[in-house]
Design a protein around this motif. Structure first.
Motif, mmCIF file in Angstrom:
data_model
loop_
_atom_site.group_PDB
_atom_site.id
_atom_site.type_symbol
_atom_site.label_atom_id
_atom_site.label_comp_id
_atom_site.label_asym_id
_atom_site.label_seq_id
_atom_site.Cartn_x
_atom_site.Cartn_y
_atom_site.Cartn_z
ATOM 1 N N THR A 62 -16.718 -12.270 -7.534
ATOM 2 C CA THR A 62 -15.986 -11.102 -7.044
ATOM 3 C C THR A 62 -16.523 -10.612 -5.700
ATOM 4 O O THR A 62 -15.767 -10.111 -4.874
ATOM 5 N N THR A 95 -9.931 -1.778 -10.967
ATOM 6 C CA THR A 95 -10.367 -1.837 -9.566
ATOM 7 C C THR A 95 -9.482 -2.771 -8.741
ATOM 8 O O THR A 95 -9.569 -2.781 -7.514
ATOM 9 N N TYR A 96 -8.633 -3.555 -9.412
ATOM 10 C CA TYR A 96 -7.723 -4.472 -8.732
ATOM 11 C C TYR A 96 -6.327 -3.859 -8.660
ATOM 12 O O TYR A 96 -5.924 -3.083 -9.534
ATOM 13 N N SER A 97 -5.607 -4.224 -7.629
ATOM 14 C CA SER A 97 -4.206 -3.839 -7.487
ATOM 15 C C SER A 97 -3.336 -5.036 -7.834
ATOM 16 O O SER A 97 -3.510 -6.131 -7.270
ATOM 17 N N VAL A 98 -2.420 -4.845 -8.771
ATOM 18 C CA VAL A 98 -1.587 -5.929 -9.280
ATOM 19 C C VAL A 98 -0.121 -5.633 -8.981
ATOM 20 O O VAL A 98 0.356 -4.516 -9.221
ATOM 21 N N GLY A 113 -4.822 -2.808 -12.127
ATOM 22 C CA GLY A 113 -4.875 -3.913 -13.066
ATOM 23 C C GLY A 113 -5.170 -3.458 -14.481
ATOM 24 O O GLY A 113 -5.787 -2.413 -14.713
ATOM 25 N N PHE A 119 -6.489 -12.502 -12.799
ATOM 26 C CA PHE A 119 -7.119 -12.157 -11.525
ATOM 27 C C PHE A 119 -6.085 -12.336 -10.409
ATOM 28 O O PHE A 119 -5.489 -13.407 -10.287
ATOM 29 N N PRO A 120 -5.847 -11.316 -9.592
ATOM 30 C CA PRO A 120 -4.853 -11.454 -8.513
ATOM 31 C C PRO A 120 -5.308 -12.467 -7.465
ATOM 32 O O PRO A 120 -6.503 -12.599 -7.178
#
Length: 306
Positions: A62, A95-98, A113, A119-120
């Motif tokens: 990451t 913490t991720y944008s999907v 997410g 995982f993007p």
């Protein structure tokens, strides 16, 4: 019966020895040295993944790899196998944008997410990935260890090694060596020999001359464990590139080892479960064989010989 058993044993020996000979022949044809094979906790019949290594490897992915390489086949919820709780996974996924959708207006939209998401990818498409990386799209890392285990890294691997899970250790060793030990600023002849093979029928003098004249193409970087020696990716690991949560010193060698273990798990997340099932199956067969022998003796004990 003895002849039949001998034939089976001989066939097994030929299969194991033959695979080793084929590996040796492939090594001679492929040329060059092979990455050192470290001891991994997941090899062997009773081997399992080290959770601390997996979690550190996730940090390396990451913090370093995810900027260019995707992990398309791994979902956030699967990180439970690394020792994370459900709440930790939810927080990490958020913490991720999907990208999701379409919504009621027919438009796609971004949302935080969730554990169910993969995982993007770092780029919207292959063309964008290639354009951002000198014309070469970085490969997805979901199956990179399995792929390398059956490619360059598996040269010389025999049948017994594969039964012990050695094919995954071989792929992990290749990834670890490439990232942690492969990049060389001023390569020696020995370094070049690791990745440049002698051509069939090429004389020793011609081979040495070719090694002397070799130069890394513009935009490439020398890596002694990469086929052809020239790799587009610059060295991604440097001292303290990440700060390990457990306080382990983040040397390039340590980070390379940890991320190779994590990518091994990503390539084969059911490895431990398959081993457990295999052990149970072997125990069942042993017990079942004993029962069959006992039944056979009980049936035939009172039968008189003709």
């Amino acid at each position: 019966m003895r002849k039949y058993g001998l034939s089976l044993a001989t066939a097994a020996m030929i299969a194991v020895g033959g695979s080793a000979l084929i590996g040796s022949a492939a090594q001679a044809a492929g040329g060059g040295a092979h990455p050192p094979q470290p001891d991994y906790s997941f090899t062997g019949m009773f081997g399992s993944f080290d959770r601390a290594e997996l979690q550190r490897g996730l940090q390396v992915y990451t913090g370093v790899c995810a900027a260019c390489h995707g992990l398309d086949l791994v979902r956030f919820r699967e990180l439970e196998a690394l020792g994370y709780s459900e709440d930790q996974i939810k927080a990490f996924a958020a913490t991720y944008s999907v990208e999701d959708g379409p919504n009621e207006d027919g438009d796609m939209y971004d949302r935080p997410g969730e554990p169910k998401d993969r995982f993007p990818a770092p780029f919207p498409n292959v063309q964008a990935a290639a354009a951002s990386n000198g014309g070469k799209a970085p490969p997805d890392l979901s199956l990179i260890v399995k792929n390398r285990a059956h490619g360059l890294g598996s040269i010389g691997l025999n049948f017994v090694d594969m039964l012990k899970g050695g094919e995954f250790a071989t792929g992990a060793a290749y990834v670890s060596a490439l990232l942690g030990h492969g990049y060389v600023e001023e390569p020696t002849m020995a370094d070049k020999m690791s990745c440049l093979a002698a051509n069939p029928g090429e004389s020793h003098e011609a081979y040495e001359a070719r090694l002397e004249e070799f130069e890394v193409p513009a935009g490439g970087h020398f890596n002694k464990w990469f086929p052809g020696c020239a790799i587009k990716m610059p060295n991604p690991l440097y001292e303290d590139a990440v700060e390990y949560a457990d306080g382990t010193p983040a040397t390039p060698e340590q980070m390379a080892h940890d991320v190779s273990v994590f990518l091994t798990w990503a390539s084969e997340p059911t490895l431990e479960a398959r081993k457990e099932m295999g052990i149970k199956a072997l125990l069942f067969l042993i017990v079942f064989t004993g029962i069959l022998i006992a039944v056979k003796r009980n049936i035939w004990r009172n039968v008189k010989k003709a």
